[in-house]
Design a protein around this motif. Structure first.
Motif, PDB file in Angstrom:
ATOM      1  N   ILE A 168      28.836 -41.832  31.790  1.00 36.12           N
ATOM      2  CA  ILE A 168      28.897 -42.904  32.789  1.00 36.12           C
ATOM      3  C   ILE A 168      30.321 -43.426  32.920  1.00 36.12           C
ATOM      4  N   TRP A 169      30.775 -43.500  34.165  1.00 36.67           N
ATOM      5  CA  TRP A 169      32.070 -44.106  34.524  1.00 36.67           C
ATOM      6  C   TRP A 169      31.821 -45.313  35.438  1.00 36.67           C
ATOM      7  N   PRO A 170      32.599 -46.374  35.350  1.00 33.85           N
ATOM      8  CA  PRO A 170      33.458 -46.734  34.223  1.00 33.85           C
ATOM      9  C   PRO A 170      32.597 -47.278  33.089  1.00 33.85           C
ATOM     10  N   TYR A 171      33.147 -47.374  31.920  1.00 34.30           N
ATOM     11  CA  TYR A 171      32.343 -47.824  30.786  1.00 34.30           C
ATOM     12  C   TYR A 171      31.882 -49.273  30.930  1.00 34.30           C
ATOM     13  N   PHE A 172      32.534 -50.046  31.813  1.00 34.16           N
ATOM     14  CA  PHE A 172      32.131 -51.449  32.016  1.00 34.16           C
ATOM     15  C   PHE A 172      30.684 -51.567  32.486  1.00 34.16           C
ATOM     16  N   ALA A 173      30.162 -50.492  33.065  1.00 33.30           N
ATOM     17  CA  ALA A 173      28.790 -50.522  33.564  1.00 33.30           C
ATOM     18  C   ALA A 173      27.774 -50.695  32.440  1.00 33.30           C
ATOM     19  N   ARG A 174      28.146 -50.333  31.214  1.00 33.39           N
ATOM     20  CA  ARG A 174      27.234 -50.454  30.076  1.00 33.39           C
ATOM     21  C   ARG A 174      27.869 -51.216  28.904  1.00 33.39           C
ATOM     22  N   TYR A 175      28.920 -51.950  29.165  1.00 35.65           N
ATOM     23  CA  TYR A 175      29.627 -52.633  28.081  1.00 35.65           C
ATOM     24  C   TYR A 175      29.389 -54.132  28.204  1.00 35.65           C
ATOM     25  N   PRO A 176      29.087 -54.837  27.080  1.00 35.02           N
ATOM     26  CA  PRO A 176      28.847 -56.286  27.174  1.00 35.02           C
ATOM     27  C   PRO A 176      30.097 -57.034  27.620  1.00 35.02           C
ATOM     28  N   PHE A 177      29.950 -57.829  28.653  1.00 32.18           N
ATOM     29  CA  PHE A 177      31.099 -58.535  29.228  1.00 32.18           C
ATOM     30  C   PHE A 177      31.776 -59.449  28.206  1.00 32.18           C
ATOM     31  N   HIS A 178      30.973 -60.116  27.364  1.00 37.33           N
ATOM     32  CA  HIS A 178      31.541 -61.092  26.433  1.00 37.33           C
ATOM     33  C   HIS A 178      32.437 -60.439  25.388  1.00 37.33           C
ATOM     34  N   ALA A 195      37.655 -62.098  41.217  1.00 39.16           N
ATOM     35  CA  ALA A 195      36.524 -62.730  41.910  1.00 39.16           C
ATOM     36  C   ALA A 195      35.271 -61.855  41.803  1.00 39.16           C
ATOM     37  N   ASP A 196      35.449 -60.537  41.936  1.00 37.73           N
ATOM     38  CA  ASP A 196      34.314 -59.614  41.785  1.00 37.73           C
ATOM     39  C   ASP A 196      33.702 -59.747  40.391  1.00 37.73           C
ATOM     40  N   PHE A 197      34.591 -59.780  39.398  1.00 37.09           N
ATOM     41  CA  PHE A 197      34.104 -59.853  38.015  1.00 37.09           C
ATOM     42  C   PHE A 197      33.388 -61.172  37.747  1.00 37.09           C
ATOM     43  N   ALA A 198      33.923 -62.279  38.274  1.00 41.60           N
ATOM     44  CA  ALA A 198      33.284 -63.578  38.071  1.00 41.60           C
ATOM     45  C   ALA A 198      31.862 -63.567  38.629  1.00 41.60           C
ATOM     46  N   GLU A 199      31.687 -62.938  39.768  1.00 38.75           N
ATOM     47  CA  GLU A 199      30.348 -62.853  40.363  1.00 38.75           C
ATOM     48  C   GLU A 199      29.425 -62.007  39.500  1.00 38.75           C
ATOM     49  N   MET A 200      29.940 -60.867  39.015  1.00 33.39           N
ATOM     50  CA  MET A 200      29.108 -59.999  38.176  1.00 33.39           C
ATOM     51  C   MET A 200      28.790 -60.665  36.844  1.00 33.39           C
ATOM     52  N   GLU A 201      29.760 -61.400  36.306  1.00 36.84           N
ATOM     53  CA  GLU A 201      29.539 -62.095  35.039  1.00 36.84           C
ATOM     54  C   GLU A 201      28.446 -63.136  35.186  1.00 36.84           C
ATOM     55  N   ALA A 202      28.377 -63.774  36.350  1.00 38.36           N
ATOM     56  CA  ALA A 202      27.324 -64.761  36.602  1.00 38.36           C
ATOM     57  C   ALA A 202      25.944 -64.099  36.599  1.00 38.36           C
ATOM     58  N   PHE A 203      25.871 -62.861  37.105  1.00 36.62           N
ATOM     59  CA  PHE A 203      24.609 -62.121  37.111  1.00 36.62           C
ATOM     60  C   PHE A 203      24.358 -61.428  35.779  1.00 36.62           C
ATOM     61  N   GLY A 204      25.428 -61.217  34.999  1.00 36.30           N
ATOM     62  CA  GLY A 204      25.285 -60.562  33.707  1.00 36.30           C
ATOM     63  C   GLY A 204      25.121 -59.063  33.795  1.00 36.30           C
ATOM     64  N   VAL A 205      25.547 -58.473  34.901  1.00 38.60           N
ATOM     65  CA  VAL A 205      25.390 -57.025  35.066  1.00 38.60           C
ATOM     66  C   VAL A 205      26.502 -56.494  35.964  1.00 38.60           C
ATOM     67  N   TRP A 206      26.923 -55.272  35.705  1.00 36.54           N
ATOM     68  CA  TRP A 206      27.942 -54.606  36.520  1.00 36.54           C
ATOM     69  C   TRP A 206      27.328 -54.243  37.870  1.00 36.54           C
ATOM     70  N   LEU A 207      27.940 -54.716  38.946  1.00 36.57           N
ATOM     71  CA  LEU A 207      27.398 -54.493  40.283  1.00 36.57           C
ATOM     72  C   LEU A 207      28.274 -53.601  41.143  1.00 36.57           C
ATOM     73  N   PHE A 208      29.457 -53.228  40.627  1.00 38.48           N
ATOM     74  CA  PHE A 208      30.361 -52.416  41.420  1.00 38.48           C
ATOM     75  C   PHE A 208      30.004 -50.934  41.251  1.00 38.48           C
ATOM     76  N   TYR A 209      30.781 -50.065  41.865  1.00 34.66           N
ATOM     77  CA  TYR A 209      30.478 -48.632  41.837  1.00 34.66           C
ATOM     78  C   TYR A 209      30.520 -48.068  40.416  1.00 34.66           C
ATOM     79  N   ARG A 210      29.662 -47.095  40.191  1.00 33.34           N
ATOM     80  CA  ARG A 210      29.605 -46.376  38.932  1.00 33.34           C
ATOM     81  C   ARG A 210      29.136 -44.952  39.203  1.00 33.34           C
ATOM     82  N   VAL A 211      29.513 -44.065  38.318  1.00 34.37           N
ATOM     83  CA  VAL A 211      29.160 -42.644  38.442  1.00 34.37           C
ATOM     84  C   VAL A 211      28.395 -42.228  37.199  1.00 34.37           C
TER      85      VAL A 211
END
Length: 226
Positions: A168-178, A195-211
């Protein structure tokens, strides 16, 4: 002396006589620190004492609460030579198409895949047209840049030994934000904005593209969203 005159004289003498002070008896009531409790009741202090373990040490340190269960962080990989040959081949084909600037070259990669990869969480028509529409420009160049940056990031080998085993790319898709360090966030900001990261952190999940590429080289998804 008439009776009337006698009564007047008696009244006059009484008027000049001082009033007699009335003495009131007072008793001193002594209040003891603690009176004997009524039958069947225990004073608060005794109640607390009764509940205390007599063998307990008043000076003993308080026990620390048991730590919450922790899990090891996923291992982040950066070396493409660690990829199985089929996975490395698919990643190379995707990268070549992305940096070419010709989104139609990506069509050939997608059509050569064992199964149609997931490009959206909703049903779509032509995959290349969909990617163009998802891009910030009409030619799909932005989406190609995102794909290239995603595949250049660190990756994870996830769900090892299961039917869902995948790279899985990028590893942020499965890595704990904290747990992200400052240098890891710099890596991340090469792909998304703060800003993208702040929004995803609020949801607690990676929402951007991943492979996600299976160990057999099958491209399972290039997708954004939850």
């Amino acid at each position: 002396m008439s009776k009337r005159l006698f009564l007047l004289l008696v009244a006059a003498s009484l008027a000049g006589t001082p009033a007699i002070a009335k003495t009131v008896r007072t008793d001193t009531i002594r209040i003891t620190p603690m009176e004997a409790p009524a039958s069947g009741t225990i004073p608060v202090e005794d109640s607390l004492t009764a509940q205390k373990d007599p063998s307990a040490d008043d000076n003993a340190p308080l026990e620390e609460p048991a730590p919450a269960e922790t899990y090891p962080l996923p291992e982040v990989l950066y070396d493409p030579s660690l990829l199985p040959t089929p996975v490395a081949r698919m990643r190379s084909q995707l990268l070549d198409a992305a940096i070419s600037g010709d989104i139609e070259r990506l069509r050939m990669v997608l059509e050569s895949n064992e199964v149609p990869p997931t490009l959206s969480l909703i049903e779509i028509g032509d995959p290349i047209e969909f990617l163009k529409e998802s891009s910030g420009d009409p030619d799909g160049l932005e989406i190609l840049a995102i794909l290239a940056d995603t595949l250049d990031a660190g990756f994870l080998h996830a769900d090892v030994g299961t039917a869902q085993e995948m790279y899985i790319w990028p590893y942020f898709a499965r890595y704990p934000f904290h747990a992200l360090t400052a240098d890891q966030k710099v890596e991340m900001y090469r792909i998304v904005t703060a800003a993208d990261f702040a929004e995803m952190e609020a949801f607690g999940v990676w929402l951007f593209y991943r492979v996600g590429i299976g160990k057999d080289g099958t491209l399972h998804y290039f997708v954004a969203g939850e």
